[in-house]
Structures are given as structure tokens and as C-alpha cells.
Scaffold this active site. Sequence first.
Site, PDB file in Angstrom:
ATOM      1  N   THR A 148       0.829  -1.211   0.000  1.00 14.14           N
ATOM      2  CA  THR A 148       0.000   0.000   0.000  1.00 14.14           C
ATOM      3  C   THR A 148       0.859   1.255   0.000  1.00 14.14           C
ATOM      4  O   THR A 148       0.606   2.208  -0.749  1.00 14.14           O
ATOM      5  CB  THR A 148      -0.932  -0.005   1.226  1.00 14.14           C
ATOM      6  OG1 THR A 148      -1.724  -1.191   1.220  1.00 14.14           O
ATOM      7  CG2 THR A 148      -1.847   1.201   1.215  1.00 14.14           C
ATOM      8  N   GLN A 197      -9.984   1.952  -3.449  1.00 17.86           N
ATOM      9  CA  GLN A 197      -9.602   1.486  -2.116  1.00 17.86           C
ATOM     10  C   GLN A 197      -8.338   2.198  -1.652  1.00 17.86           C
ATOM     11  O   GLN A 197      -7.320   2.198  -2.344  1.00 17.86           O
ATOM     12  CB  GLN A 197      -9.380  -0.033  -2.124  1.00 17.86           C
ATOM     13  CG  GLN A 197      -9.058  -0.607  -0.750  1.00 17.86           C
ATOM     14  CD  GLN A 197      -8.973  -2.126  -0.756  1.00 17.86           C
ATOM     15  OE1 GLN A 197      -9.302  -2.779  -1.738  1.00 17.86           O
ATOM     16  NE2 GLN A 197      -8.527  -2.694   0.356  1.00 17.86           N
ATOM     17  N   ASP A 198      -8.413   2.841  -0.475  1.00 21.33           N
ATOM     18  CA  ASP A 198      -7.259   3.533   0.123  1.00 21.33           C
ATOM     19  C   ASP A 198      -6.789   4.702  -0.742  1.00 21.33           C
ATOM     20  O   ASP A 198      -5.615   4.786  -1.112  1.00 21.33           O
ATOM     21  CB  ASP A 198      -6.104   2.550   0.359  1.00 21.33           C
ATOM     22  CG  ASP A 198      -6.414   1.515   1.420  1.00 21.33           C
ATOM     23  OD1 ASP A 198      -7.580   1.442   1.844  1.00 21.33           O
ATOM     24  OD2 ASP A 198      -5.503   0.774   1.816  1.00 21.33           O
ATOM     25  N   TRP A 243      -9.125   0.996  12.617  1.00 17.60           N
ATOM     26  CA  TRP A 243      -7.877   0.354  12.194  1.00 17.60           C
ATOM     27  C   TRP A 243      -6.920   0.251  13.381  1.00 17.60           C
ATOM     28  O   TRP A 243      -6.256  -0.760  13.585  1.00 17.60           O
ATOM     29  CB  TRP A 243      -7.256   1.151  11.046  1.00 17.60           C
ATOM     30  CG  TRP A 243      -6.087   0.488  10.397  1.00 17.60           C
ATOM     31  CD1 TRP A 243      -5.716  -0.822  10.482  1.00 17.60           C
ATOM     32  CD2 TRP A 243      -5.128   1.113   9.535  1.00 17.60           C
ATOM     33  NE1 TRP A 243      -4.583  -1.054   9.716  1.00 17.60           N
ATOM     34  CE2 TRP A 243      -4.211   0.118   9.128  1.00 17.60           C
ATOM     35  CE3 TRP A 243      -4.957   2.404   9.051  1.00 17.60           C
ATOM     36  CZ2 TRP A 243      -3.131   0.391   8.279  1.00 17.60           C
ATOM     37  CZ3 TRP A 243      -3.904   2.681   8.205  1.00 17.60           C
ATOM     38  CH2 TRP A 243      -2.998   1.684   7.820  1.00 17.60           C
ATOM     39  N   ARG A 254     -13.765   2.851  10.318  1.00 16.33           N
ATOM     40  CA  ARG A 254     -13.413   1.546  10.886  1.00 16.33           C
ATOM     41  C   ARG A 254     -12.216   1.754  11.808  1.00 16.33           C
ATOM     42  O   ARG A 254     -11.328   2.567  11.526  1.00 16.33           O
ATOM     43  CB  ARG A 254     -13.042   0.554   9.782  1.00 16.33           C
ATOM     44  CG  ARG A 254     -14.140   0.320   8.760  1.00 16.33           C
ATOM     45  CD  ARG A 254     -13.945  -0.982   8.023  1.00 16.33           C
ATOM     46  NE  ARG A 254     -12.722  -1.026   7.233  1.00 16.33           N
ATOM     47  CZ  ARG A 254     -12.198  -2.157   6.748  1.00 16.33           C
ATOM     48  NH1 ARG A 254     -12.782  -3.324   7.011  1.00 16.33           N
ATOM     49  NH2 ARG A 254     -11.099  -2.129   6.022  1.00 16.33           N
ATOM     50  N   ASP A 281     -12.057   2.562   3.091  1.00 16.06           N
ATOM     51  CA  ASP A 281     -10.968   3.216   3.843  1.00 16.06           C
ATOM     52  C   ASP A 281     -10.307   4.306   3.004  1.00 16.06           C
ATOM     53  O   ASP A 281      -9.077   4.421   2.972  1.00 16.06           O
ATOM     54  CB  ASP A 281      -9.921   2.184   4.278  1.00 16.06           C
ATOM     55  CG  ASP A 281     -10.533   1.042   5.080  1.00 16.06           C
ATOM     56  OD1 ASP A 281     -11.605   1.229   5.675  1.00 16.06           O
ATOM     57  OD2 ASP A 281      -9.929  -0.055   5.091  1.00 16.06           O
ATOM     58  N   GLN A 286      -5.242  -2.262  -2.906  1.00 12.08           N
ATOM     59  CA  GLN A 286      -5.097  -0.910  -2.387  1.00 12.08           C
ATOM     60  C   GLN A 286      -4.377  -0.066  -3.440  1.00 12.08           C
ATOM     61  O   GLN A 286      -3.376  -0.504  -4.012  1.00 12.08           O
ATOM     62  CB  GLN A 286      -4.317  -0.898  -1.081  1.00 12.08           C
ATOM     63  CG  GLN A 286      -4.982  -1.646   0.060  1.00 12.08           C
ATOM     64  CD  GLN A 286      -4.627  -3.128   0.118  1.00 12.08           C
ATOM     65  OE1 GLN A 286      -4.136  -3.699  -0.853  1.00 12.08           O
ATOM     66  NE2 GLN A 286      -4.853  -3.748   1.261  1.00 12.08           N
TER      67      GLN A 286
END
Length: 360
Positions: A142, A199-200, A279, A277, A221, A177
Site C-alpha cells: 500500500t 480502495q485507500d 484500524w 473503521r 478506507d 489498495q
Amino acid sequence: MALKLLLLMVLFVNANSLSVPETLNGLLVPEEDYSKWLKHMGSFKHSLFQKAKNKFKPCLTIEVSKKPRSGAFPTVQKAINSLPVINNCRVVITIGAGTYREKVEIPATMAYITLQGAGADRTIIEWDDTADRMENGRPLGTFGSATFAVNSPYFIAKDITFKNKAPLPPSGALGKQAVALRISADTAAFISCKFIGAQDTLYDHIGRHYFKKCYIEGSVDFIFGNGLSLYEDCHLHAVTNSFGALTAQKRQSFLEETGFSFVSCKVTGSGALFLGRAWGNFSRVVFAYTFMDKIITPRGWYDWGDKSRQMTVFFGQYKCSGPGADFGRRVAWSRELTDQQAKPFISIGFIDGHEWLLNS
């Protein structure tokens, strides 16, 4: 004293109200002491960050352009590479209209860089790496997937789109990601920028950051990391046909002074969206004066499948509006903040902005 502090710490993450004195295992903790402790922790006066001393007067202005001309660089990375390895004065890099397909990284020693685009819809920097893409026999991860990565302090970006073009992954896909921008340095400001991905999207990694009038788009996220960041007047837009999550904040310790605060923003899009969320075990996210469309799940927050985090996270909202803002069905371990609880999170004081944001 140590026992008293421990009691106050536990109460901080469990209390839903300051209206009555709190008890723990039969021991009474005075409301006044709890309120003082909350004020202390919320003020960030005891910050571990160093005092910031920004520089605003440019010592150099250089140009990036899609149109060949004397003195202009054809890519953003070439313009950055032209600077001294250790840069100690404000450099303004103007980036002309166009789509710049390149992967860009600013090293940690090149402080005080300003990128000025021609408008977020006109100046676009894009790439399409994902975490599972192989490079030199190893996946990028990521961290390495970012289209644009900033490792230097006192960075400013205005009127630019940062985009990761990797397609929206199917639900549950691994290694997809795809970061549009990673900010891994203290004291950065982003004004009227766009961050586009799935995503991300935005890796708000470490440091104090300010996002003003920005547009951030993603699915899961799509604002994540362990920064201490204020998002003001931003548009947060979900692009998913299933469940998604707006934030994943990674505060891991009670003593870490990090968290995300969203003030006067709006949340729109598709799918069913968690506000955040957990994390990190001590994840901290606040939404204030924010419009939430009906895509927000009634429960609002997710504990990352670890019920113990319900005891330590700080998830709150304050005077939010819209069909997704109803607090009545939120998880019991989130909170509707009082005026006193919300105050530390709703101004630039949250990020010590008076020290480093002037004229940015």
C-alpha cells in the site's frame, strides 16, 4: 496519582456524557476531574510535535508545462529533481493545465515546496499502481502504490487532482489498495485539491495536515492513516455498490495525539458507508457540522472485528445534518459530542494551525 490517571483514562473512552459523576468498580471519579482531563487531552497543548516555523516568501519559482517552452520542465518529477537535495526556502512549482501521467515522490530533505495547479479539473497527476503490483520481485504494498508521495515537511498543494486510475476492485479482493496521494510528513496543507481513487485513496500517514475545500473519492478506507488532520469544507464521495468505509484511522496508543476531524463537510455517493473503521486500537475520528447523505449505515462505525476496540476508540459526531446523520441507531460506543467535547476538534487549533498555516 497513577491509579487516578488510569481511572480517568478508562472513563475517557467509555463515558457517553459529562452530566453525572462516573464510577468504576465502585470508585467515584468526580465529574470535575474528568472534565479537566478531557480538556487537557483535547487541547493538544502537550503535543509531542515540534513547534512549527513555516516559510512563505518564495525564493524560487519554476514551471512545469505540457507545452514545450524555454525554462519549463515537462514533468513534475523533473522539476522536483532540479532542486537542491537539501532545500531550505519556499519553492513554488506552477503546473500548467494537462494530465501528467507519472509517479512522483518528494524526498524528506526537500522542505517548503508549493505546487500550484491551473485548477483541480485542469491539472491532473495520475498513475495506476496497486499494492500487489510487483517491482524488483516484490509487491509494492500500500505504501508504495501511491501516485504522489510527500515525505518532506511544510508542503503545500493548491488546485491539483491527484489520481490513482486503478479500477474499483471487487468486494473482498486482496492487494488492490491503490493510493492517490500519501503524505508522510508534518505540516502539510492541501487547498482546493481532488484525490481520486477507490480502495485507500488518501494515505494520511503521519504528521499534522490541513485539507480545505478538497474533494476526496473512494470506496473502502479512502481516508486512512495515523495523521493529525483537519478536513474543512471538504466533499467526501463514496463509489461502491456494496459496503464501504470512509475512514480508517490508526491511532494505536492512548498517548498518541493523532486523529481525523471533519468540519463543515458533506458525505455523498453510493453503497452503504461506515463513517469509520477502527484500524487502530485507539482510533479517533470526529465529524462536526457535516451533511451526511442516506448512504451512511445507521450503526455508523465498525470495530474492525475486535470488540475490545469498542472500549478505547473515540468516534463522535457533533451537530451533523442530513438523512445519514441520525444518531439514534449508532453503535453504543460512539458518541454525540457536547459543546465542551467538540470544541478541541473544530478549529485549526486541533492541528496547531496558528503556528504554520498563516498565508498558506
